[in-house]
Design a protein around this motif. Sequence first.
Motif, PDB file in Angstrom:
ATOM      1  N   LEU A   1       0.804  -1.210   0.000  1.00  0.00           N
ATOM      2  CA  LEU A   1       0.000   0.000   0.000  1.00  0.00           C
ATOM      3  C   LEU A   1       0.840   1.263   0.000  1.00  0.00           C
ATOM      4  O   LEU A   1       0.304   2.358  -0.086  1.00  0.00           O
ATOM      5  N   THR A   2       2.135   1.143   0.119  1.00  0.00           N
ATOM      6  CA  THR A   2       2.983   2.331   0.110  1.00  0.00           C
ATOM      7  C   THR A   2       3.421   2.713  -1.289  1.00  0.00           C
ATOM      8  O   THR A   2       4.085   3.715  -1.472  1.00  0.00           O
ATOM      9  N   GLN A   3       3.067   1.910  -2.288  1.00  0.00           N
ATOM     10  CA  GLN A   3       3.458   2.182  -3.659  1.00  0.00           C
ATOM     11  C   GLN A   3       2.226   2.505  -4.487  1.00  0.00           C
ATOM     12  O   GLN A   3       1.152   1.966  -4.261  1.00  0.00           O
ATOM     13  N   PRO A   4       2.348   3.420  -5.465  1.00  0.00           N
ATOM     14  CA  PRO A   4       1.204   3.739  -6.311  1.00  0.00           C
ATOM     15  C   PRO A   4       0.859   2.580  -7.232  1.00  0.00           C
ATOM     16  O   PRO A   4       1.666   1.689  -7.465  1.00  0.00           O
ATOM     17  N   ALA A   5      -0.364   2.612  -7.736  1.00  0.00           N
ATOM     18  CA  ALA A   5      -0.807   1.574  -8.651  1.00  0.00           C
ATOM     19  C   ALA A   5      -0.007   1.638  -9.941  1.00  0.00           C
ATOM     20  O   ALA A   5       0.475   2.709 -10.342  1.00  0.00           O
ATOM     21  N   PRO A   6       0.169   0.480 -10.622  1.00  0.00           N
ATOM     22  CA  PRO A   6       0.908   0.482 -11.893  1.00  0.00           C
ATOM     23  C   PRO A   6       0.268   1.439 -12.887  1.00  0.00           C
ATOM     24  O   PRO A   6      -0.946   1.491 -13.042  1.00  0.00           O
ATOM     25  N   GLY A   7       1.096   2.188 -13.580  1.00  0.00           N
ATOM     26  CA  GLY A   7       0.606   3.131 -14.569  1.00  0.00           C
ATOM     27  C   GLY A   7       0.316   4.514 -14.031  1.00  0.00           C
ATOM     28  O   GLY A   7       0.044   5.436 -14.806  1.00  0.00           O
ATOM     29  N   THR A   8       0.375   4.705 -12.709  1.00  0.00           N
ATOM     30  CA  THR A   8       0.132   6.019 -12.124  1.00  0.00           C
ATOM     31  C   THR A   8       1.376   6.883 -12.288  1.00  0.00           C
ATOM     32  O   THR A   8       2.459   6.506 -11.845  1.00  0.00           O
ATOM     33  N   PRO A   9       1.257   8.050 -12.937  1.00  0.00           N
ATOM     34  CA  PRO A   9       2.441   8.890 -13.144  1.00  0.00           C
ATOM     35  C   PRO A   9       2.940   9.469 -11.832  1.00  0.00           C
ATOM     36  O   PRO A   9       2.155   9.749 -10.919  1.00  0.00           O
ATOM     37  N   SER A  10       4.241   9.665 -11.726  1.00  0.00           N
ATOM     38  CA  SER A  10       4.816  10.235 -10.519  1.00  0.00           C
ATOM     39  C   SER A  10       4.487  11.726 -10.442  1.00  0.00           C
ATOM     40  O   SER A  10       4.097  12.363 -11.415  1.00  0.00           O
ATOM     41  N   ARG A  11       4.678  12.255  -9.244  1.00  0.00           N
ATOM     42  CA  ARG A  11       4.394  13.672  -9.033  1.00  0.00           C
ATOM     43  C   ARG A  11       5.283  14.549  -9.894  1.00  0.00           C
ATOM     44  O   ARG A  11       4.840  15.571 -10.437  1.00  0.00           O
TER      45      ARG A  11
ATOM     46  N   ARG B   1     -16.880  11.891  18.487  1.00  0.00           N
ATOM     47  CA  ARG B   1     -15.828  10.897  18.659  1.00  0.00           C
ATOM     48  C   ARG B   1     -15.751   9.875  17.524  1.00  0.00           C
ATOM     49  O   ARG B   1     -14.709   9.246  17.344  1.00  0.00           O
ATOM     50  N   VAL B   2     -16.847   9.721  16.773  1.00  0.00           N
ATOM     51  CA  VAL B   2     -16.861   8.687  15.736  1.00  0.00           C
ATOM     52  C   VAL B   2     -17.120   9.283  14.352  1.00  0.00           C
ATOM     53  O   VAL B   2     -16.324   9.114  13.430  1.00  0.00           O
ATOM     54  N   LEU B   3     -18.241   9.983  14.207  1.00  0.00           N
ATOM     55  CA  LEU B   3     -18.661  10.432  12.884  1.00  0.00           C
ATOM     56  C   LEU B   3     -17.746  11.510  12.301  1.00  0.00           C
ATOM     57  O   LEU B   3     -17.323  11.420  11.142  1.00  0.00           O
ATOM     58  N   LEU B   4     -17.436  12.525  13.096  1.00  0.00           N
ATOM     59  CA  LEU B   4     -16.575  13.600  12.583  1.00  0.00           C
ATOM     60  C   LEU B   4     -15.171  13.117  12.224  1.00  0.00           C
ATOM     61  O   LEU B   4     -14.664  13.440  11.137  1.00  0.00           O
ATOM     62  N   PRO B   5     -14.483  12.359  13.095  1.00  0.00           N
ATOM     63  CA  PRO B   5     -13.164  11.861  12.683  1.00  0.00           C
ATOM     64  C   PRO B   5     -13.209  11.010  11.414  1.00  0.00           C
ATOM     65  O   PRO B   5     -12.300  11.085  10.589  1.00  0.00           O
ATOM     66  N   ALA B   6     -14.265  10.220  11.248  1.00  0.00           N
ATOM     67  CA  ALA B   6     -14.374   9.391  10.047  1.00  0.00           C
ATOM     68  C   ALA B   6     -14.704  10.214   8.809  1.00  0.00           C
ATOM     69  O   ALA B   6     -14.495   9.760   7.684  1.00  0.00           O
TER      70      ALA B   6
ATOM     71  N   TYR C   1      -5.553   7.984   6.123  1.00  0.00           N
ATOM     72  CA  TYR C   1      -6.772   7.197   6.326  1.00  0.00           C
ATOM     73  C   TYR C   1      -6.801   5.937   5.471  1.00  0.00           C
ATOM     74  O   TYR C   1      -7.750   5.172   5.514  1.00  0.00           O
ATOM     75  N   GLY C   2      -5.743   5.715   4.668  1.00  0.00           N
ATOM     76  CA  GLY C   2      -5.688   4.522   3.839  1.00  0.00           C
ATOM     77  C   GLY C   2      -6.551   4.593   2.602  1.00  0.00           C
ATOM     78  O   GLY C   2      -6.844   3.549   1.987  1.00  0.00           O
ATOM     79  N   LEU C   3      -6.956   5.813   2.189  1.00  0.00           N
ATOM     80  CA  LEU C   3      -7.805   5.966   1.017  1.00  0.00           C
ATOM     81  C   LEU C   3      -7.007   6.168  -0.253  1.00  0.00           C
ATOM     82  O   LEU C   3      -7.553   6.080  -1.355  1.00  0.00           O
ATOM     83  N   GLU C   4      -5.722   6.493  -0.130  1.00  0.00           N
ATOM     84  CA  GLU C   4      -4.837   6.675  -1.280  1.00  0.00           C
ATOM     85  C   GLU C   4      -3.495   6.037  -0.952  1.00  0.00           C
ATOM     86  O   GLU C   4      -3.152   5.837   0.205  1.00  0.00           O
ATOM     87  N   VAL C   5      -2.746   5.752  -2.021  1.00  0.00           N
ATOM     88  CA  VAL C   5      -1.398   5.219  -1.847  1.00  0.00           C
ATOM     89  C   VAL C   5      -0.395   6.336  -2.090  1.00  0.00           C
ATOM     90  O   VAL C   5      -0.651   7.281  -2.806  1.00  0.00           O
TER      91      VAL C   5
ATOM     92  N   VAL D   1      -2.861  19.017   1.645  1.00  0.00           N
ATOM     93  CA  VAL D   1      -3.364  18.596   2.952  1.00  0.00           C
ATOM     94  C   VAL D   1      -4.373  17.468   2.797  1.00  0.00           C
ATOM     95  O   VAL D   1      -4.345  16.469   3.542  1.00  0.00           O
ATOM     96  N   GLU D   2      -5.261  17.609   1.819  1.00  0.00           N
ATOM     97  CA  GLU D   2      -6.274  16.575   1.591  1.00  0.00           C
ATOM     98  C   GLU D   2      -5.640  15.246   1.209  1.00  0.00           C
ATOM     99  O   GLU D   2      -6.035  14.183   1.713  1.00  0.00           O
TER     100      GLU D   2
END
Length: 277
Positions: free
Chosen positions: A8-18, A188-193, A271-275, A263-264
Amino acid sequence: MTTLSPNLTQPAPGTPSRWKVLSWQLLGLALILAAWWLVTDVLKLYPGYVFPGPRAVWTEISYGLWGTGPQDGKLLGAIAGSLRRVLVGYVAAVLLGGVVGLLMGAWLPLRATVGAYLTGLQSVPSIAFVPFAILFFGLNERAVLFVVILEGFIPVALAVSGALLNVPPTLRIAGRTLGARGPALTWRVLLPASVPNLLTGLRTAWSFAWRALVGGELLIAGAKSLGEQLEVGRNTANVALVLATILIIGVIGGLFDALLRTVEARVRRDYGLEVAQ
């Protein structure tokens, strides 16, 4: 049998670098400037007073930012004045929109009424609210702040409400199982998520507020603002000043948007939503 888990620390194949994306952007900018220079300074398809070239626009920018004459340096003051207004309006919009969004997310009748009205108002261009603001507040800075706050408030309120509703049900159930109820469940739950979706709403609110600011500033006479510089360029038929101001508006808006995007992206990675790239 060994199971290979994805890294999960590497981008998906074919994703261009920054850096590759940045090089594409710089190349695109160079091509645009070259085409602009070719049309105006080489081929001279339009007179300079109708469509000035890059050199004339850069002259206006340099005079306006660090010139030393009595008429120079005005763009710097205009930038400071516009940033002050948009930051005040944006902070007020975030605070007000956050409170209303929390109430809409927690109470269905409010969400069904106010939420529907805000969704309809969001489709109205910000310039349409300027005449009302002038008639209500007068031709002054308060009218501009009203438009900025309104345009920033709506996307924040809708983003907060929507983010709370989009929290996975499993997190709600887990929070209630651990004893969280009512406001405690929200804080404690909804806002952090909801933080990743909330940041998207904040970025949208910034773009709306920035556009509304410039449109409103066109109507403030004598105030130091980027809108006033556009009006000065129009009144004096100085197209180079108009283009220089437009470029500065775009650069400032793009820089703030890039900051919020950074920041986003960082939060989404946490949050594990992007690599990571």
